[in-house]
Motif scaffolding. Structure first.
Motif, PDB file in Angstrom:
ATOM      1  N   ASP A  16       0.807  -1.221   0.000  1.00 21.80           N
ATOM      2  CA  ASP A  16       0.000   0.000   0.000  1.00 21.80           C
ATOM      3  C   ASP A  16       0.842   1.273   0.000  1.00 21.80           C
ATOM      4  N   PRO A  20      -1.825   6.588  -3.552  1.00 22.09           N
ATOM      5  CA  PRO A  20      -2.237   7.869  -2.983  1.00 22.09           C
ATOM      6  C   PRO A  20      -3.682   7.796  -2.492  1.00 22.09           C
ATOM      7  N   VAL A  21      -4.004   8.629  -1.531  1.00 20.18           N
ATOM      8  CA  VAL A  21      -5.371   8.683  -1.024  1.00 20.18           C
ATOM      9  C   VAL A  21      -6.251   9.362  -2.067  1.00 20.18           C
ATOM     10  N   GLY A 161       0.249  15.553   2.532  1.00 21.81           N
ATOM     11  CA  GLY A 161      -0.346  14.250   2.263  1.00 21.81           C
ATOM     12  C   GLY A 161      -0.180  13.307   3.442  1.00 21.81           C
ATOM     13  N   SER A 162       0.993  13.349   4.075  1.00 17.82           N
ATOM     14  CA  SER A 162       1.236  12.503   5.252  1.00 17.82           C
ATOM     15  C   SER A 162       0.333  12.909   6.407  1.00 17.82           C
ATOM     16  N   THR A 165      -3.350  11.894   5.635  1.00 18.86           N
ATOM     17  CA  THR A 165      -3.500  10.441   5.725  1.00 18.86           C
ATOM     18  C   THR A 165      -3.528   9.993   7.182  1.00 18.86           C
ATOM     19  N   TYR A 169      -6.887   8.201   8.692  1.00 14.19           N
ATOM     20  CA  TYR A 169      -6.871   6.751   8.868  1.00 14.19           C
ATOM     21  C   TYR A 169      -6.251   6.241  10.164  1.00 14.19           C
TER      22      TYR A 169
END
Length: 292
Positions: A16, A20-21, A161-162, A165, A169
């Motif tokens: 995974d 990308p999300v 992005g980190s 995410t 999640y």
């Protein structure tokens, strides 16, 4: 064997890592900033980010925040999610230090544009075991923006992005308070105030829209919102003024007129009573430039 050290190599081979999300491909960082104890102690009146999402990380201190119809107590380690178009205000208790960032271009499945969390999820996230990493990511974003390096935009994109995410999640989500549909008329009246705060509005006008008596409306409003209706109106005006002071170069007089004050002196007094400093001082504190 004495003097020999063996390094354990742990291979991360889950499949995974490169996915990308969905919905974050077009995201863009608009700003990242840090508020000191003094700056974080200034209350921020009711305002809306019409076209972008804002994230706020409480580094130190605590505050009471109104988001939409609900009131939340937040403290160090919490992340507050202000979806686009949601009215909110902040009132620190003795001051707080925080980081925040504005983001546009988010379009997650099941959410509207500019929404990180869907309806039904509380907008305050308690980071818990992820507090240190969350703090580091906010700090790194702020540092990149502050230093303005040539590849800073790329670095910010991956840092953002980190962070998103992690918030989507890993950090636990809590169920938000359910809407009471029986208050529909009341909400319509409150929404009317938010759209027409620059006009001269009376309790009689507002209570009629809520299908209530003036005294009943005033009592219910304070019970539900925490402040009397006319004070709410003033906060909407001051909140809009704060946004204009930061985001535009309009003069104090122009801003005063735009938010519903014909008398500049009255506007200055109302602003200072709520924020603690004058509009001119507020602009200088937040954006570092003198007033025209």
């Amino acid at each position: 064997m004495k003097g020999v050290f063996i390094m354990a190599v742990i291979y991360y081979n889950r499949n995974d890592t490169a996915r990308p999300v969905e919905g974050l491909g077009n995201m863009q960082l608009l700003y990242a900033c840090k508020a000191s104890w003094e700056q974080g102690g200034m209350p921020s009146a009711f305002h809306v980010h019409e076209h972008h999402l804002e994230l706020q990380y409480i580094a130190e201190g605590k505050a009471v925040i109104r988001i939409g119809e609900q009131v939340y107590e937040v403290r160090a380690g919490d992340v507050v999610v202000y979806n686009a178009g949601v009215r909110h205000d902040e009132s620190a208790e003795g001051g707080m230090c925080f980081f925040n960032c504005g983001i546009k271009g988010i379009a997650l499945p099941g959410c509207g544009e500019g929404e990180l969390l869907p309806a039904g999820v509380a907008p305050v996230l308690h980071t818990g075991e992820w507090q240190n990493l969350t703090a580091e990511l906010f700090q790194a974003l702020h540092r990149q923006v502050l230093e303005g390096r040539s590849r800073g935009g790329q670095i910010c994109h991956y840092l953002l992005g980190s962070l998103l995410t992690l918030l989507l999640y890993e950090v636990p989500h809590e169920e938000g308070a359910a809407d009471d549909r029986s208050d529909e008329y009341f909400r319509r009246s409150k929404h009317y105030m938010e759209e027409h705060f620059a006009e001269e509005l009376s309790i009689e006008q507002l209570s009629a829209k809520a299908h209530m008596s003036p005294s009943g409306f005033a009592h219910q409003f304070k019970k539900k919102v925490g402040i009397p209706p006319l004070q709410y109106l003033i906060r909407c005006r001051i909140g809009r003024a704060q946004s204009l002071l930061i985001s535009t170069s309009k003069s104090i007089t122009e801003i005063s007129m735009e938010v519903g004050y014909d008398n500049l002196s009255h506007f200055n007094n109302q602003f200072k009573r709520f924020v603690g400093i004058s509009p001119q001082q507020y602009r200088k504190e937040r954006v570092g430039r003198p007033m025209k």
